[in-house]
Design a protein around this motif. Structure first.
Motif, mmCIF file in Angstrom:
data_model
loop_
_atom_site.group_PDB
_atom_site.id
_atom_site.type_symbol
_atom_site.label_atom_id
_atom_site.label_comp_id
_atom_site.label_asym_id
_atom_site.label_seq_id
_atom_site.Cartn_x
_atom_site.Cartn_y
_atom_site.Cartn_z
ATOM 1 N N LEU A 117 0.742 -1.389 -0.012
ATOM 2 C CA LEU A 117 0.159 -0.078 0.256
ATOM 3 C C LEU A 117 0.830 1.338 0.071
ATOM 4 C CD1 LEU A 117 -2.993 -1.074 2.577
ATOM 5 C CD2 LEU A 117 -3.277 -0.354 0.106
ATOM 6 N N PHE A 118 2.053 1.093 0.803
ATOM 7 C CA PHE A 118 2.817 2.403 0.854
ATOM 8 C C PHE A 118 3.557 2.541 -0.521
ATOM 9 C CE2 PHE A 118 7.248 4.065 1.564
ATOM 10 C CZ PHE A 118 6.730 5.405 2.185
ATOM 11 N N GLN A 119 3.799 1.762 -1.234
ATOM 12 C CA GLN A 119 4.632 1.811 -2.390
ATOM 13 C C GLN A 119 3.309 2.116 -3.413
ATOM 14 O OE1 GLN A 119 6.630 -1.700 -3.505
ATOM 15 N NE2 GLN A 119 8.139 -1.667 -1.836
ATOM 16 N N LEU A 120 2.208 1.725 -3.550
ATOM 17 C CA LEU A 120 1.219 2.177 -4.351
ATOM 18 C C LEU A 120 0.928 3.683 -4.089
ATOM 19 C CD1 LEU A 120 -0.916 -0.839 -4.363
ATOM 20 C CD2 LEU A 120 0.191 -0.268 -6.329
ATOM 21 N N ALA A 121 0.923 4.085 -2.949
ATOM 22 C CA ALA A 121 0.646 5.453 -2.540
ATOM 23 C C ALA A 121 1.584 6.250 -3.034
ATOM 24 C CB ALA A 121 0.299 5.661 -1.077
ATOM 25 N N ILE A 122 2.777 5.906 -2.816
ATOM 26 C CA ILE A 122 4.071 6.795 -3.458
ATOM 27 C C ILE A 122 3.828 6.823 -4.838
ATOM 28 C CG2 ILE A 122 6.369 6.594 -3.952
ATOM 29 C CD1 ILE A 122 6.882 5.440 -1.285
ATOM 30 N N ILE A 123 3.283 6.054 -5.852
ATOM 31 C CA ILE A 123 3.077 5.969 -7.260
ATOM 32 C C ILE A 123 1.947 6.991 -7.436
ATOM 33 C CG2 ILE A 123 2.708 4.822 -9.055
ATOM 34 C CD1 ILE A 123 4.421 2.874 -8.297
ATOM 35 N N ILE A 124 0.928 6.672 -6.715
ATOM 36 C CA ILE A 124 -0.436 7.325 -7.084
ATOM 37 C C ILE A 124 -0.393 8.987 -6.735
ATOM 38 C CG2 ILE A 124 -2.859 7.233 -6.785
ATOM 39 C CD1 ILE A 124 -1.958 5.246 -8.602
ATOM 40 N N VAL A 125 0.091 9.168 -5.611
ATOM 41 C CA VAL A 125 -0.075 10.704 -5.364
ATOM 42 C C VAL A 125 0.817 11.645 -6.210
ATOM 43 C CG1 VAL A 125 1.038 12.192 -3.535
ATOM 44 C CG2 VAL A 125 -0.285 10.152 -2.812
ATOM 45 N N PRO A 126 2.027 11.186 -6.538
ATOM 46 C CA PRO A 126 2.426 11.972 -7.577
ATOM 47 C C PRO A 126 1.517 11.987 -8.868
ATOM 48 C CG PRO A 126 4.335 10.432 -6.877
ATOM 49 C CD PRO A 126 2.858 10.006 -6.349
ATOM 50 N N PHE A 127 0.740 11.104 -9.206
ATOM 51 C CA PHE A 127 -0.068 11.191 -10.359
ATOM 52 C C PHE A 127 -1.035 12.560 -9.997
ATOM 53 C CE2 PHE A 127 -4.370 10.179 -11.989
ATOM 54 C CZ PHE A 127 -4.292 10.193 -13.465
ATOM 55 N N PHE A 128 -1.751 12.680 -8.970
ATOM 56 C CA PHE A 128 -2.608 13.825 -8.734
ATOM 57 C C PHE A 128 -1.878 14.949 -8.570
ATOM 58 C CE2 PHE A 128 -4.989 10.222 -7.063
ATOM 59 C CZ PHE A 128 -6.168 10.417 -7.737
ATOM 60 N N ILE A 129 -0.653 15.215 -8.269
ATOM 61 C CA ILE A 129 0.219 16.342 -8.333
ATOM 62 C C ILE A 129 0.467 16.753 -9.749
ATOM 63 C CG2 ILE A 129 2.393 17.005 -7.716
ATOM 64 C CD1 ILE A 129 2.435 15.375 -5.222
ATOM 65 N N GLY A 130 0.864 15.718 -10.553
ATOM 66 C CA GLY A 130 0.827 15.968 -11.889
ATOM 67 C C GLY A 130 -0.450 16.579 -12.485
ATOM 68 N N ILE A 131 -1.551 16.175 -12.208
ATOM 69 C CA ILE A 131 -2.650 16.544 -12.773
ATOM 70 C C ILE A 131 -2.715 18.188 -12.343
ATOM 71 C CG2 ILE A 131 -4.983 16.733 -12.363
ATOM 72 C CD1 ILE A 131 -5.256 13.668 -12.293
ATOM 73 N N PHE A 132 -2.470 18.403 -11.134
ATOM 74 C CA PHE A 132 -2.621 19.865 -10.797
ATOM 75 C C PHE A 132 -1.457 20.605 -11.081
ATOM 76 C CE2 PHE A 132 -0.679 22.840 -7.579
ATOM 77 C CZ PHE A 132 -1.737 24.001 -7.315
ATOM 78 N N LEU A 133 -0.462 20.126 -11.292
ATOM 79 C CA LEU A 133 0.690 21.079 -12.108
ATOM 80 C C LEU A 133 0.346 21.436 -13.422
ATOM 81 C CD1 LEU A 133 3.961 19.500 -10.723
ATOM 82 C CD2 LEU A 133 3.109 21.547 -10.076
ATOM 83 N N GLY A 134 -0.182 20.170 -14.204
ATOM 84 C CA GLY A 134 -0.617 20.464 -15.741
ATOM 85 C C GLY A 134 -1.682 21.474 -15.776
ATOM 86 N N HIS A 135 -2.690 21.271 -14.705
ATOM 87 C CA HIS A 135 -3.845 22.143 -14.925
ATOM 88 C C HIS A 135 -3.430 23.578 -14.658
ATOM 89 C CE1 HIS A 135 -8.105 23.277 -14.910
ATOM 90 N NE2 HIS A 135 -8.021 23.887 -13.732
ATOM 91 N N LYS A 136 -2.600 23.810 -13.619
ATOM 92 C CA LYS A 136 -2.208 25.257 -12.936
ATOM 93 C C LYS A 136 -1.180 25.931 -13.924
ATOM 94 C CE LYS A 136 -2.840 27.999 -9.589
ATOM 95 N NZ LYS A 136 -4.077 28.452 -9.102
ATOM 96 N N PHE A 137 -0.432 25.238 -14.601
ATOM 97 C CA PHE A 137 0.667 25.712 -15.285
ATOM 98 C C PHE A 137 0.681 25.137 -16.686
ATOM 99 C CE2 PHE A 137 1.943 25.279 -10.836
ATOM 100 C CZ PHE A 137 1.957 26.702 -10.354
ATOM 101 N N PRO A 138 0.060 25.782 -17.752
ATOM 102 C CA PRO A 138 0.334 25.243 -18.893
ATOM 103 C C PRO A 138 1.409 25.013 -19.519
ATOM 104 C CG PRO A 138 -1.401 26.982 -18.665
ATOM 105 C CD PRO A 138 -0.688 27.120 -17.477
#
Length: 524
Positions: A301-322
């Protein structure tokens, strides 16, 4: 006559239940080992904890073996042997073996067995007894026929730990984290949301991926009679979500890229719950009482969370900074691919043992993605998904994120179990990549022979290639308004035909631009 989707899924559930029942039956039968009938008896112990020893490649060591009791009507010769001399070899320090004479006053005695570790593996040191022996000139020659294994010890040989190997292990996982962040930042949310609004194809694909692949992987472990560590690796691959390779193949093969990406997003999010659940269900028949093969759920679960959390961070960065999104699409994807290839190339000399695997391991790594793709596509087609989307679902179902499985196995499981389990993951990645390259070459040649352009495919993968340029003049000095309107109203399909721009892009999603007069779409 149309087949109802509910019946298809009911059949899938029944198939899963049958697979589990079959595997449990096979496991119980394997435990019912009949002891050979013999007229002698030994009580033997090894100087080892938990009846196993662990060595590193190149180690030389000795194991003390004690014979406590012996009962029999006539003399018996005993000697030691290795179940696989490619992994380790043995020899008795005092000679070839011993002849045990029957006596009413037997005195226990201890002898040493020398062990030389050669290559990674898990095998057994066997103490063998036989009543057949030949003695010439005082030399004892043992005949390894009609012999009985009277005692055994598990011998594990692990890889030599190197700094480069550690860098590669953690580097691959770090690249996976980076890739998920990049996937989120480059995600076209409009295309994903469009698919979620019409979710039938996505639902079929997600259900197929999490219900077909795990029991299929477990069934293949029994079909090819894989050892426990290798079987664990194959089942872990079957529980993994989709990865970048299936997305790339969907573009190469001119399939439904938007559906592929949407399935990848959904399965990776759901993997936080589905992977531990499937591992709990399907690894029980494999692991048994072996603590080294038990699923480390918290680490997973810890390793999956380490992978999934950056995915949502990437969505935020891509939406906030074109601008970051454009940079991510144009350069970071390529950078991640180059880094992972470099890491795999550096790691290759340390993974040569993968290519010395038995043919059953090769076949299992090839069969899982191949059969999974076929079953996923057939099921999708049977539940009324159109052909192009059904092929995409099949591809997304069969081709799992084997690199994720490799990272989990090497970081969460002890050696050598983790390194042995990772063989199927490496072979699956190599096979899937090879198939993708061959399919891409064939598709490229086919498209060229038909005179089709690759511009549409480029736009699917990289929307930043499409830009709006001012072009106020034509050959006559003015832009023809009818031509502008025609460009606005129609856009090319992947097959070279035109379709109205009002299409929602489900069949072949492309980058849409609402253009005013005086503009035209050009492709880099």
């Amino acid at each position: 006559m149309a087949v109802k989707p509910g019946r298809i899924f009911f059949i899938v559930i029944l198939s899963i239940a049958w697979t589990l029942a079959f595997c449990q039956d096979q496991g119980s039968r394997s435990d019912q080992r009949l002891q050979p009938e013999r007229d002698f008896h030994f009580d033997i112990s090894f100087e080892a904890q938990n009846n196993s020893v662990l060595y590193t490649e190149g180690d030389l060591s000795s194991i003390n073996v004690t014979i406590h009791t012996f009962r029999g009507p006539k003399p018996v010769a005993i000697f030691a042997r290795s179940s696989s001399e490619a992994v380790f070899t043995v020899s008795i320090s005092d000679g070839i073996g011993y002849v045990i004479e029957p006596t009413t006053d037997f005195s226990p005695f201890t002898f040493a067995v020398d062990v030389a570790a050669h290559s990674i593996g898990i095998e057994t040191l066997e103490i063998v007894a036989t009543e057949e022996r030949i003695e010439e000139s005082g030399v004892l020659e043992l005949v390894d026929e009609n012999s009985d294994v009277v005692a055994s010890l598990t011998v594990k040989v692990k890889l030599t730990v190197t700094l480069i190997g550690l860098i590669v292990e953690y580097g691959v996982f770090a690249v996976l984290v980076f890739w998920f962040c990049n996937l989120g930042s480059s995600l076209e949310l409009d295309e994903v949301l469009e698919r979620i609004k019409k979710p039938w194809g996505v639902i079929v694909g997600v259900v197929a991926q999490f219900t077909i692949m795990p029991p299929l992987a477990l069934g293949l472990t029994y079909l090819y009679r894989l050892d426990s560590a290798t079987a664990l690796g194959l089942v872990l691959i079957g529980t993994c979500p989709g990865g970048n390779l299936s997305n790339t193949l969907s573009v190469i093969l001119s399939l439904d890229y938007a559906l592929s990406v949407t399935m990848t997003v959904c399965t990776n999010i759901l993997a936080l719950g589905m992977m531990p659940l499937n591992m709990f269900i399907y690894t029980k028949p494999i692991a048994g009482d072996d603590t080294n093969l038990q699923v480390p759920y918290l680490e997973l679960l810890f390793q999956l969370a380490i992978i999934i959390v950056p995915f949502f961070i990437g969505i935020f960065l891509g939406h906030k900074f074109p601008k970051y999104k454009e940079f991510s699409i144009k350069w970071l994807k390529r950078l991640a691919a180059v880094v992972i290839l470099i890491l795999l190339a550096v790691d290759f000399p340390f993974r040569l043992y993968v290519f010395r695997s038995d043919w059953e391991i090769f076949l299992s790594a090839i069969s899982l993605p191949l059969i999974g793709t076929i079953i996923g596509g057939v099921v999708a087609k049977m539940v009324c998904v159109e052909t192009k989307s059904a092929l995409t679902i099949g591809l997304e179902t069969g081709i799992q994120n084997a690199l994720l499985a490799a990272g989990i196995l090497t970081l969460s499981y002890p050696a050598p179990e983790g390194d042995l389990a990772v063989r199927t993951a490496y072979l699956a990645v190599i096979f899937s990549t090879f198939v993708g390259i061959v399919a891409g070459i064939i598709n490229y040649i086919y498209r060229r022979l038909k005179g089709e352009s690759d511009d549409d495919t480029k736009d699917l993968v990289d929307p930043s290639h499409v830009e709006v340029q001012l072009d106020p003049r034509n050959q006559n000095g003015k832009k023809d308004n009818s031509e502008i309107q025609n460009q606005k109203d129609r856009k090319p399909k992947a097959d070279g035909t035109d379709r109205p721009a009002s299409s929602n892009g489900i069949d072949n999603p492309t980058f849409d631009s609402n253009l005013g007069d005086g503009y035209e779409v050009t492709t880099e």
